[in-house]
Motif scaffolding. Structure first.
Motif, PDB file in Angstrom:
ATOM      1  N   ARG A 198       0.619  -1.517  -0.059  1.00 59.01           N
ATOM      2  CA  ARG A 198       0.063   0.105  -0.544  1.00 59.01           C
ATOM      3  C   ARG A 198       0.846   1.377   0.269  1.00 59.01           C
ATOM      4  O   ARG A 198       1.342   1.671   0.724  1.00 59.01           O
ATOM      5  CB  ARG A 198      -1.379   0.153   1.160  1.00 59.01           C
ATOM      6  CG  ARG A 198      -2.417  -0.910   1.117  1.00 59.01           C
ATOM      7  CD  ARG A 198      -3.033  -0.034   0.824  1.00 59.01           C
ATOM      8  NE  ARG A 198      -3.561   0.661   1.213  1.00 59.01           N
ATOM      9  CZ  ARG A 198      -4.615   0.794   1.467  1.00 59.01           C
ATOM     10  NH1 ARG A 198      -4.885   0.128   2.551  1.00 59.01           N
ATOM     11  NH2 ARG A 198      -4.715   2.724   2.060  1.00 59.01           N
ATOM     12  N   TRP A 199       1.312   1.826  -1.013  1.00 62.64           N
ATOM     13  CA  TRP A 199       2.101   2.565  -1.203  1.00 62.64           C
ATOM     14  C   TRP A 199       1.177   4.321  -0.379  1.00 62.64           C
ATOM     15  O   TRP A 199       2.123   4.428  -0.402  1.00 62.64           O
ATOM     16  CB  TRP A 199       2.032   3.228  -2.674  1.00 62.64           C
ATOM     17  CG  TRP A 199       3.247   4.857  -3.326  1.00 62.64           C
ATOM     18  CD1 TRP A 199       3.014   5.220  -3.522  1.00 62.64           C
ATOM     19  CD2 TRP A 199       4.585   4.083  -2.914  1.00 62.64           C
ATOM     20  NE1 TRP A 199       4.432   6.087  -3.847  1.00 62.64           N
ATOM     21  CE2 TRP A 199       5.156   5.489  -2.877  1.00 62.64           C
ATOM     22  CE3 TRP A 199       5.025   3.159  -3.365  1.00 62.64           C
ATOM     23  CZ2 TRP A 199       6.300   5.785  -3.189  1.00 62.64           C
ATOM     24  CZ3 TRP A 199       6.721   2.710  -2.712  1.00 62.64           C
ATOM     25  CH2 TRP A 199       7.367   5.024  -3.583  1.00 62.64           C
ATOM     26  N   ASP A 200      -0.388   4.681  -1.159  1.00 62.43           N
ATOM     27  CA  ASP A 200      -0.452   5.678   0.488  1.00 62.43           C
ATOM     28  C   ASP A 200       0.275   5.956   1.924  1.00 62.43           C
ATOM     29  O   ASP A 200       0.998   6.246   2.137  1.00 62.43           O
ATOM     30  CB  ASP A 200      -1.492   5.379   0.120  1.00 62.43           C
ATOM     31  CG  ASP A 200      -2.297   3.874   0.872  1.00 62.43           C
ATOM     32  OD1 ASP A 200      -2.257   3.316  -0.147  1.00 62.43           O
ATOM     33  OD2 ASP A 200      -3.248   4.615   2.171  1.00 62.43           O
ATOM     34  N   LEU A 201      -0.036   4.202   2.757  1.00 62.47           N
ATOM     35  CA  LEU A 201       0.046   4.418   3.855  1.00 62.47           C
ATOM     36  C   LEU A 201       2.295   4.391   3.883  1.00 62.47           C
ATOM     37  O   LEU A 201       2.358   5.228   4.508  1.00 62.47           O
ATOM     38  CB  LEU A 201      -0.095   2.751   4.283  1.00 62.47           C
ATOM     39  CG  LEU A 201      -1.367   2.512   4.277  1.00 62.47           C
ATOM     40  CD1 LEU A 201      -1.779   1.020   4.788  1.00 62.47           C
ATOM     41  CD2 LEU A 201      -1.976   3.702   5.609  1.00 62.47           C
ATOM     42  N   TYR A 202       2.633   3.540   2.852  1.00 64.41           N
ATOM     43  CA  TYR A 202       3.985   3.390   2.838  1.00 64.41           C
ATOM     44  C   TYR A 202       4.389   5.493   2.655  1.00 64.41           C
ATOM     45  O   TYR A 202       5.813   5.916   3.350  1.00 64.41           O
ATOM     46  CB  TYR A 202       4.557   3.148   1.811  1.00 64.41           C
ATOM     47  CG  TYR A 202       6.131   2.523   1.626  1.00 64.41           C
ATOM     48  CD1 TYR A 202       6.673   1.885   2.582  1.00 64.41           C
ATOM     49  CD2 TYR A 202       6.905   3.299   0.680  1.00 64.41           C
ATOM     50  CE1 TYR A 202       7.627   1.812   2.399  1.00 64.41           C
ATOM     51  CE2 TYR A 202       8.153   3.296   0.575  1.00 64.41           C
ATOM     52  CZ  TYR A 202       9.063   2.210   1.011  1.00 64.41           C
ATOM     53  OH  TYR A 202      10.523   2.284   1.120  1.00 64.41           O
TER      54      TYR A 202
END
Length: 588
Positions: A198-202
């Motif tokens: 999950r790029w948004d969380l990363y």
């Protein structure tokens, strides 16, 4: 889908997310001037469903029966006559209707073979069956037909024709099989076999460094702490597995290996192939194997509360539902990532989605390399077909630029047009392409195209697949992709890996030359597979380190008792011989 299906279908699954259909260009289907909108001498304009043959005689379309699953992102082509825009255009151009036996299985094919008769056109994914089909005189010899009705096939994919004569002819060196999709290496914006998160969380975590695969779990733990439930209050898990794709072992124990140059996923034997180091072979039951590293990785994930407890018995359909609901925060395969990203965009959350990250010590990005010889098996024409020329025209068409463009992008001047000398998707076609079952049929037959979507069209100097066109990306690029590109300083996501360390890809084109396992080795292989697919989960879900270590010791001992050394001996020798045969066939 099992990984092999993706590739036999790439790509299971250059396979995942893929699209397809077919046509042929070697016949006069063009309505000449005498059959224009203003017919002379009172002649009636032919119905659009009729075809004008080379003698000027109106002919009714013929029906070809096809044995072809064509599964795209898990959606098989339904059985029966198709009625979408793509097949209607094929009928108009070639004078053929396509009647599918869809959602095909090996058992169905076995029934046809046993009956001594196959359909007009059959896609055979198991290349080991070609000898049986040829010996049974079920397939038509295509030597003459390809010369008379296969000009695009010979011009665009000559390598796979010569390869087929060597590899798929039962020693006759004649042409019986037209291999599947061929072309340059796969370009994917997500990791085929590797870590997508999950790029948004990363991003929210500040892009923590991942130096090796050992750093993945702490990052996933932070992500799960950041989003412990989805928007509906359902618990999230960093990792979730499904067991219905397990083959020679538990599939997900193998998916760290491709990041480090090891092929563990595309075969049925219990060996790991070091593609980045001279194709050396390691026993999967070596204590330091990637299978055991993967199992221990998942054991650690379970200890940390990151592993979905349903993983021990979950099917893909259940896992896919959780993925689309935002309950899974990572994936080591790419074919479910696209569905989640699309679902988020459709929900008005284009900044949320999964993208690949690469441990700094990783050696390879597994995206299948160039495939000049074709993948996914091949087509055979029945020796009893009543329409051999039409069948070959169809195979020729799906290997033409025109046919591939139709399959991937829909009907010219309706779904896509030329603008300033470049192909351009209409807005309506972009929307229709999101659903392979739409009336347009865009991408529905993706896995039937003889040229892959990354092949460059010589006129447009663009890839054949419209989703790769610059004019498509500039209108469809989500905020997720923009964020990702900005972070890595690239203009398209797949270049991120190249920029970091240069892309290396795997090639296993020699594999069709490997023999079928003899009965004694096959029996050993089956017994070991049955054992390890059960016991490896005991290791993953062990209560403590001592239990994990004991289970691992037991697995190694059982494999030895069941004859793993004999299987590995066969793999080593047969693989060596197969590689030599392949190199001889390609003149290396």
């Amino acid at each position: 889908m099992h990984i092999k299906l993706m590739r036999g279908i790439y790509m299971k699954t250059r396979i995942t997310k893929l699209l397809v259909l077919l046509l042929s260009v070697v016949m006069v289907t063009v309505i000449a001037a005498g059959c224009s909108d203003n017919p002379k001498n009172g002649a009636e304009k032919p119905d659009q469903n009729t075809v004008i043959d080379s003698g000027g005689v109106t002919a009714e379309p013929v029906t070809l029966k096809l044995f072809f699953s064509g599964a795209v992102s898990g959606a098989a082509i339904p059985s029966g006559l198709q009625d979408d825009g793509v097949v209607k255009e094929i009928e108009k151009k070639l004078g053929v209707k396509l009647d599918f036996i869809g959602n095909t299985t090996d058992d169905q094919l076995a029934s046809y073979l046993a009956s001594g008769e196959i359909l007009d056109l059959t896609m055979v994914s198991n290349t080991k069956l070609f000898s049986q089909i040829i010996q049974g005189k079920l397939a038509l010899n295509l030597n003459d037909l390809v010369e008379s009705h296969g000009k695009d096939l010979l011009a665009n994919a000559p390598e796979k024709i010569e390869y087929s004569k060597k590899a798929f002819s039962d020693g006759t060196e004649s042409l019986y099989v037209i291999p599947g999709s061929s072309g340059p290496g796969m370009i994917s914006d997500t990791y085929t076999f590797g870590l997508n998160i999950r790029w948004d969380l990363y991003k929210e975590l500040g892009y923590p460094e991942i130096n090796s695969y050992l750093d993945i779990l702490p990052v996933l733990k932070s992500m799960q702490d950041l989003e412990p439930t989805n928007e509906n209050g359902q618990k999230t898990y960093a990792i979730s597995l499904n067991t219905d794709w397990d083959g020679s072992t538990a599939l997900y124990t193998l998916l760290l290996a491709p990041m480090y140059g090891w092929d563990t996923t595309e075969h049925d034997f219990h060996a790991e192939i070091d593609n980045a180091n001279g194709y050396a072979v390691k026993n999967s039951f070596d204590p330091d194997s990637w299978m055991f590293k993967g199992a221990d990785f998942l054991y650690q994930a379970n200890k940390m509360g990151l592993l979905d407890p349903d993983s021990i018995s979950q099917k893909f359909s259940s896992r896919d539902e959780k993925m689309k609901a935002g309950r899974i925060l990572s994936s080591f395969v790419h074919w479910d990532v696209g569905g989640f990203n699309a679902a988020m965009e459709a929900a008005g959350k284009p900044e949320i989605g999964m993208m690949p990250v690469y441990p700094k010590d990783s050696k390879t990005m597994w995206n299948f390399g160039p495939e000049p010889n074709g993948i996914g098996g091949g087509w055979v024409i029945s020796s009893k077909t009543e329409h051999p020329e039409k069948a070959m025209e169809f195979l020729n068409f799906i290997n033409s630029y025109e046919g591939a463009m139709l399959i991937f992008n829909g009907v010219r001047d309706k779904d896509w047009v030329e603008k300033d000398g470049k192909p351009y998707f209409t807005d309506e076609a972009i929307e229709a392409s999101k659903d392979v079952n739409s009336p347009a049929g865009i991408g529905k037959y993706y896995n039937a195209s003889g040229l892959n979507e990354w092949t460059t069209h010589p006129q447009y100097e663009e890839m054949l697949g419209g989703r790769q066109w610059a004019t498509t990306k500039e209108r469809t690029y989500s905020q997720l992709y923009k964020d990702y590109d900005e972070y890595y300083g690239v203009d398209t996501p797949y270049k991120a890996y190249d920029k970091q360390r240069g892309k290396e890809v795997f090639s296993d084109a020699y594999r069709p030359y490997m023999d079928v396992m003899p009965d004694d080795i096959s029996a050993i292989n089956t017994r070991i597979s049955d054992m390890v697919k059960n016991d490896i989960y005991k290791m993953i879900f062990a209560k403590n380190d001592a239990e994990r270590d004991q289970v691992k010791t037991n697995i190694i001992k059982k494999a030895q008792d069941l004859g793993i050394d004999k299987e590995i001996e066969w793999v080593l020798q047969n693989r060596k011989e197969a590689k030599a045969k392949y190199e001889e066939a390609i003149g290396k």
